[in-house]
Design an enzyme around this catalytic site. Structure first.
Site, PDB file in Angstrom:
ATOM      1  N   GLY A  13       0.822  -1.217   0.000  1.00  0.00           N
ATOM      2  CA  GLY A  13       0.000   0.000   0.000  1.00  0.00           C
ATOM      3  C   GLY A  13       0.849   1.257   0.000  1.00  0.00           C
ATOM      4  O   GLY A  13       2.084   1.199  -0.005  1.00  0.00           O
ATOM      5  N   LYS A  94     -12.891  -6.442   9.379  1.00  0.00           N
ATOM      6  CA  LYS A  94     -12.150  -7.651   9.746  1.00  0.00           C
ATOM      7  C   LYS A  94     -10.648  -7.388   9.884  1.00  0.00           C
ATOM      8  O   LYS A  94     -10.008  -7.897  10.798  1.00  0.00           O
ATOM      9  CB  LYS A  94     -12.402  -8.757   8.708  1.00  0.00           C
ATOM     10  CG  LYS A  94     -13.754  -9.440   8.928  1.00  0.00           C
ATOM     11  CD  LYS A  94     -14.138 -10.345   7.793  1.00  0.00           C
ATOM     12  CE  LYS A  94     -13.338 -11.624   7.776  1.00  0.00           C
ATOM     13  NZ  LYS A  94     -13.778 -12.517   6.676  1.00  0.00           N
ATOM     14  N   TYR A 148     -14.784   1.736   9.460  1.00  0.00           N
ATOM     15  CA  TYR A 148     -13.342   2.043   9.602  1.00  0.00           C
ATOM     16  C   TYR A 148     -13.065   2.565  11.003  1.00  0.00           C
ATOM     17  O   TYR A 148     -12.193   2.064  11.714  1.00  0.00           O
ATOM     18  CB  TYR A 148     -12.972   3.084   8.553  1.00  0.00           C
ATOM     19  CG  TYR A 148     -11.507   3.451   8.503  1.00  0.00           C
ATOM     20  CD1 TYR A 148     -10.547   2.515   8.126  1.00  0.00           C
ATOM     21  CD2 TYR A 148     -11.078   4.744   8.801  1.00  0.00           C
ATOM     22  CE1 TYR A 148      -9.196   2.854   8.052  1.00  0.00           C
ATOM     23  CE2 TYR A 148      -9.738   5.096   8.724  1.00  0.00           C
ATOM     24  CZ  TYR A 148      -8.799   4.144   8.352  1.00  0.00           C
ATOM     25  OH  TYR A 148      -7.463   4.496   8.277  1.00  0.00           O
ATOM     26  N   THR A 178      -2.453  12.086   5.169  1.00  0.00           N
ATOM     27  CA  THR A 178      -1.078  12.002   4.663  1.00  0.00           C
ATOM     28  C   THR A 178      -1.119  11.843   3.152  1.00  0.00           C
ATOM     29  O   THR A 178      -2.055  11.236   2.623  1.00  0.00           O
ATOM     30  CB  THR A 178      -0.368  10.794   5.307  1.00  0.00           C
ATOM     31  OG1 THR A 178      -0.380  10.987   6.725  1.00  0.00           O
ATOM     32  CG2 THR A 178       1.072  10.659   4.847  1.00  0.00           C
TER      33      THR A 178
END
Ligand code: UDP
Length: 317
Positions: A13, A94, A148, A178
């Site tokens: 990521g 999850k 989230y 960011t």
């Protein structure tokens, strides 16, 4: 002496790939793990040739095991943009809950120190400004961001519990907005959306009236904060972000000026529960880590724009 060995989840990521680069530069062996749902191998392609890097294509929501010693774990696997977690809400829940539990169990089994990536989203739509770590937040558990925000709040709770009850070495960072190279162009976040629109010659879509604020931190500054926190002995949450706050309308206009296009700002509906203001109070990071951001928005935006311009979509290469 053998290198220290660090497991980085979400290694393909945006943040995970920059962290992999940094820890390799610091002389660590890096084990990257990612299920590639939102990450991309393109971000870590350059690391595969190094003997200090290995990669597991694995979903941390299922049992995690890596052979050999592991000294540190950075848990950065998670969808992280509102568009992504609307698309894959269950996986988002999850990876923050079951995934964190698996990794804490693994950390305990191998005696590793674990740092988790929490978020300014634990503050929700804050009614304290700027947000310091003592503020408990204003989160709607059943709203679109709940999957989230609540996963991240649970993640902090279970991490603290492993620290308290199992004496596990843990660190918690709360990451504010960011940006930088390797953000996904289609993740729906303001910066890639605006830069992509400007480069395609489209108008920039500001949601609501654009008076909501954010404070944008350049990725290298964030990585430095994470590096320092991991090696510190501080177990409570630490905000890492750049306090330089700007309204989203002004931000869009800044990007129009930077790209030199003659596009305009157009207005769209504000998504539900979109926080009205956000700015980190970084007093704790300054005191404990001696950390503060160094890269100005104008410098950081230039580097990021160059990255987007060089993508095959825009460079034609
Ligand atoms: N935003 C916008 N236009 C876009 C994408 C986002 O005006 O095309 C707004 C969004 O509603 C929010 C802000 O920009 O108020 C920052 O959004 P982002 O998704 O980058 O981060 P977050 O809301 O998670 O802080």
């Amino acid at each position: 002496m053998a290198n220290k060995r660090i497991l980085i989840t979400g290694a393909a990521g945006f943040l995970g790939s920059h962290l992999s680069d940094r820890f390799i530069k610091e002389g660590y062996d890096v084990v990257g793990m990612d299920n590639l749902i939102t990450g991309s191998l393109r971000n870590i392609e350059h690391l595969f040739k190094l003997k200090e890097f290995e990669f597991y294509n694995h979903d941390v929501s299922r049992f995690v095991h890596v052979p050999g010693k592991i000294d540190y774990i950075l848990h950065f696997a998670s969808p992280a943009s509102p568009i992504d977690y609307l698309k894959i809400p269950i996986q988002t829940l999850k990876v923050g809950s079951l995934g964190t539990h698996n990794l804490l169990g693994f950390a305990k089994a191998v005696g590793a120190r674990m740092l988790i990536a929490s978020t300014s989203e634990v503050y929700g739509d804050p009614d304290v400004h700027p947000q310091n770590e003592e503020y408990w937040g204003n989160v709607n558990p059943v709203g679109p961001r709940g999957v989230y925000d609540e996963a991240k709040r649970f993640q902090e709770a279970i991490t603290m519990a492993y620290h308290t009850y199992h004496n596990l070495e843990t660190r918690i960072i709360r990451i504010f907005n960011t940006y930088g190279p390797r953000m996904r162009l289609d993740d729906g976040r303001a910066l890639p959306a605006f830069m992509g629109q400007a480069l395609r010659g489209e108008d920039l879509t500001v949601f609501g009236d654009g008076s909501q604020t954010r404070s944008f931190c350049y990725v290298d500054d964030l990585v430095e904060g994470i590096y320092r926190l991991l090696l510190s002995d501080y177990v409570h949450p630490v905000n890492i972000g750049n306090p330089d706050e700007i309204s989203i309308k002004d931000f869009a206009e800044e990007i129009i000026r930077l790209t030199g296009t003659d596009q305009k700002v157009i207005y769209k509906d504000l998504p539900k529960d979109d926080p009205k203001q956000r700015q980190p109070d970084i007093t704790r990071a300054k005191e404990i880590l001696g950390w503060e951001p160094k890269v100005s928005r104008s410098e950081g935006l230039k580097v990021t724009l160059d990255y987007f311009k060089n993508l095959p979509e825009f460079s034609g290469k």
